[in-house]
Design an enzyme around this catalytic site. Structure first.
Site, PDB file in Angstrom:
ATOM      1  N   SER A  92      -7.925   3.024  -0.056  1.00 20.77           N
ATOM      2  CA  SER A  92      -7.276   1.998  -0.873  1.00 20.77           C
ATOM      3  C   SER A  92      -8.232   0.908  -1.340  1.00 20.77           C
ATOM      4  O   SER A  92      -8.063   0.362  -2.429  1.00 20.77           O
ATOM      5  CB  SER A  92      -6.096   1.376  -0.122  1.00 20.77           C
ATOM      6  OG  SER A  92      -6.501   0.886   1.139  1.00 20.77           O
ATOM      7  N   HIS A 130      -7.909  -4.608   0.305  1.00 16.01           N
ATOM      8  CA  HIS A 130      -7.329  -4.446  -1.029  1.00 16.01           C
ATOM      9  C   HIS A 130      -7.846  -5.516  -1.991  1.00 16.01           C
ATOM     10  O   HIS A 130      -8.301  -5.206  -3.099  1.00 16.01           O
ATOM     11  CB  HIS A 130      -5.801  -4.527  -0.952  1.00 16.01           C
ATOM     12  CG  HIS A 130      -5.179  -3.370  -0.247  1.00 16.01           C
ATOM     13  ND1 HIS A 130      -3.814  -3.249  -0.084  1.00 16.01           N
ATOM     14  CD2 HIS A 130      -5.735  -2.271   0.333  1.00 16.01           C
ATOM     15  CE1 HIS A 130      -3.559  -2.127   0.567  1.00 16.01           C
ATOM     16  NE2 HIS A 130      -4.702  -1.530   0.840  1.00 16.01           N
TER      17      HIS A 130
END
Length: 206
Positions: free
Chosen positions: A127, A178
């Site tokens: 991610s 992230h």
């Protein structure tokens, strides 16, 4: 080689997805990707081992590891949808370099944040690199006046907002990775992406 729409094929992105899936299958065949100790033993991020034991390879291996089927399915779906666009925009070699830098950079920032909060967590997943891809695409779309192939600025902004909101309202999500991946992706986009020049139409009179 081109796809059905006349666009260059994204070999690197396809290879990255295949590598993620292959390693996931290997992990599932030899143990369980949802077992924390097993994941640490096979390359997941764990700050004490990186810093105290010098196992820096974890900064890369963890990018290709996922906790369970839903984790890898969600990440690979986003990478499949968006990665091809950025690879065509950057080129194969630049895209591979971009992806790895975003993944490793997100891991480093995540590790620093967790250590700063005196937390030793086990993390894995693509991610951080994928948020980097989104950040790079956001920059490319903006300087192309709001559109790149079938992507628009609005679509990417909505995706970013929804993804971050989901992360901050869920447990067990590495939000530091992230955000770091997104910001690194924007910076890498600025450094690596160049808007293609439009060809001028010329006429020759005989």
């Amino acid at each position: 080689m081109e796809d059905l729409y006349g666009r260059k094929k994204a070999y690197v992105n396809t290879g990255l997805i295949a590598l993620n899936v292959l390693y996931f299958l290997v992990l599932e065949a030899t143990g369980s990707s949802e077992n924390t100790s097993f994941m640490v033993a096979h390359g997941a991020m764990y700050a004490p081992l990186v810093i105290e034991k010098g196992e820096y390879y974890r900064l890369i291996t963890s990018v290709f590891m996922h906790f369970g089927i839903s984790h890898i399915m969600n990440n690979m779906l986003i990478l499949f949808i968006l990665g091809d666009n950025l690879e065509r925009a950057l080129g194969h070699i630049k895209y591979l370099f971009f992806y790895l830098i975003c993944g490793v950079g997100a891991n480093i920032v995540s590790m620093a944040v967790n250590l700063g909060e005196y937390r030793n967590v086990v993390s894995a997943g693509a991610s951080g690199a994928i948020f980097g891809v989104i950040g790079g695409l956001l920059y490319a779309v903006i300087i192309n006046r709001g559109r790149l192939e079938d992507l628009s600025t609005r679509q990417l902004v909505v995706m970013i907002v929804c993804s971050l909101y989901f992360g901050f309202t869920s447990t067990g999500v590495d939000n530091a990775a992230h955000i770091a991946g997104l910001l690194i992706g924007i910076v890498m986009g600025i450094l690596l992406y160049r808007r293609p020049r439009k060809k001028r139409n010329t006429e020759i009179w005989g």
